[in-house]
Design an enzyme around this catalytic site. Structure first.
Site, PDB file in Angstrom:
ATOM      1  N   SER A  62       0.847  -1.199   0.000  1.00 62.00           N
ATOM      2  CA  SER A  62       0.000   0.000   0.000  1.00 62.00           C
ATOM      3  C   SER A  62       0.879   1.243   0.000  1.00 62.00           C
ATOM      4  O   SER A  62       2.014   1.213   0.506  1.00 62.00           O
ATOM      5  CB  SER A  62      -0.897   0.011   1.244  1.00 62.00           C
ATOM      6  OG  SER A  62      -1.504   1.278   1.432  1.00 62.00           O
ATOM      7  N   TYR A 110      -0.589  -0.284  10.543  1.00 60.15           N
ATOM      8  CA  TYR A 110      -0.908  -0.694   9.169  1.00 60.15           C
ATOM      9  C   TYR A 110       0.274  -0.394   8.249  1.00 60.15           C
ATOM     10  O   TYR A 110       0.665  -1.241   7.433  1.00 60.15           O
ATOM     11  CB  TYR A 110      -2.155   0.043   8.685  1.00 60.15           C
ATOM     12  CG  TYR A 110      -2.554  -0.286   7.263  1.00 60.15           C
ATOM     13  CD1 TYR A 110      -3.060  -1.543   6.933  1.00 60.15           C
ATOM     14  CD2 TYR A 110      -2.428   0.664   6.249  1.00 60.15           C
ATOM     15  CE1 TYR A 110      -3.419  -1.847   5.633  1.00 60.15           C
ATOM     16  CE2 TYR A 110      -2.787   0.362   4.945  1.00 60.15           C
ATOM     17  CZ  TYR A 110      -3.288  -0.893   4.638  1.00 60.15           C
ATOM     18  OH  TYR A 110      -3.652  -1.183   3.343  1.00 60.15           O
TER      19      TYR A 110
END
Length: 313
Positions: A159, A185
């Site tokens: 990501s 994350y």
């Protein structure tokens, strides 16, 4: 200095467009997190090209719904459902042990994002445990099947949020620092990118190409824990607009890395918008790859740390 890899495809290309003309009959694929969103579209496209596809999902009922939709839409009946909970190492081991025969394509797509502070029974922070360690254990366990295929592709879905944190080796599980869901994350997504760097180096001799991808910003179930008010504030702040993609566009880079002859023999790279990403720059708020996410020394260290964590679990 390596040459940046480019293709004719762009941020708006769809998975179907990048797979056009590619024949996958006789090839076997696994897509994790294939019960919705980008994972479902990735599986659908691979099936449409003729591959035998296993949907590795936590919720078998949701997976069955997607499988029937894929069969109806593609006519390909070689669609299977298998239960996989990446946060549970027993589940990962059982899934890998049940796999028989070669594996040509593995798309490590599943993930969680923005969850409250949570640790597994092993003491692992949940983002790191699910997004990285679960996929690390799965892929290394499936290495013999990938090597048997002789020309296998592994896609590690990262990501752009990897820029929020490197892998903090001194405190992987937020035991000594305040918990931050975004940093957690981000760390896990950096780990996904570093995994591709080290796996590509270790497994090139087995004919296994491993790359990381940033699929783009897509409104999927992954975002169910993201603060909607915070997202709305960001979008109203005058900051550069988030470059939203459809699920079909979001799956395109994964499908490209998994199937395209344009990328034969390419490994250890990080791709976005169907092309290899450029180095991170301050003026590019939504793209680029941080140097720490491509660092071979960090990648080798992460591999060893991950191996040790799994051995102790």
């Amino acid at each position: 200095m390596t040459t940046r890899i480019t293709t004719p495809f762009t941020a708006t290309s769809t998975a179907a467009e990048v797979a056009a003309g590619i024949e996958l009959s006789g090839r076997r694929a696994i897509v994790t997190g294939a019960s919705s969103g980008i994972g479902a579209e990735t599986a659908r496209t691979l099936a449409g090209a003729g591959a035998e596809v296993t949907l590795a999902v936590r919720n078998p009922a949701a997976g069955e719904h997607v499988a029937q939709d894929i069969i109806a839409g593609t006519g390909n009946k070689q669609i299977h459902i298998a239960v996989l909970d990446l946060a549970d190492q027993t589940s990962v081991a059982a899934f890998a042990a049940a796999w028989q025969g070669p594996l040509h394509i593995l798309v490590n797509n599943a993930g969680i994002m923005g969850v409250p502070a949570t640790h597994t029974p092993d003491g692992w922070e949940l983002h790191f445990a699910t997004n990285h360690l679960g996929h690390f254990a799965l892929t290394t366990a499936l290495h013999p099947a990938l090597a048997t295929a002789g020309d296998a592709r592994v896609v590690s879905v990262s990501s752009s949020q990897h820029r929020l944190s490197p892998v903090v080796f001194d405190d992987l599980h937020f035991q000594r620092r305040p918990y931050d869901a975004h940093a957690a994350y981000g760390q896990s997504k950096t780990a996904n990118a570093l995994f591709a760097v080290e796996a590509a180096q270790r497994w090139a001799g087995d004919g296994i190409a491993v790359n990381a991808v940033m699929p783009g910003v897509v409104r999927t179930n992954l975002m169910r824990h993201v603060d909607r008010d915070l997202l709305a504030q960001f979008e109203a702040s005058g900051a550069p607009a988030l470059p939203w993609k459809t699920a079909e566009q979001g799956a395109a880079t994964s499908v490209l890395l998994a199937t395209s002859p344009l990328l034969a023999g390419i490994g250890g790279r990080y791709f976005e918008d169907c092309n290899e990403a450029e180095p991170l720059r301050p003026d590019n708020l939504h793209g680029g790859v941080a140097a720490y996410a491509q660092d071979p020394d960090q990648a080798a260290r992460l591999w060893q740390v991950s191996t040790d964590l799994l051995a102790d679990s």
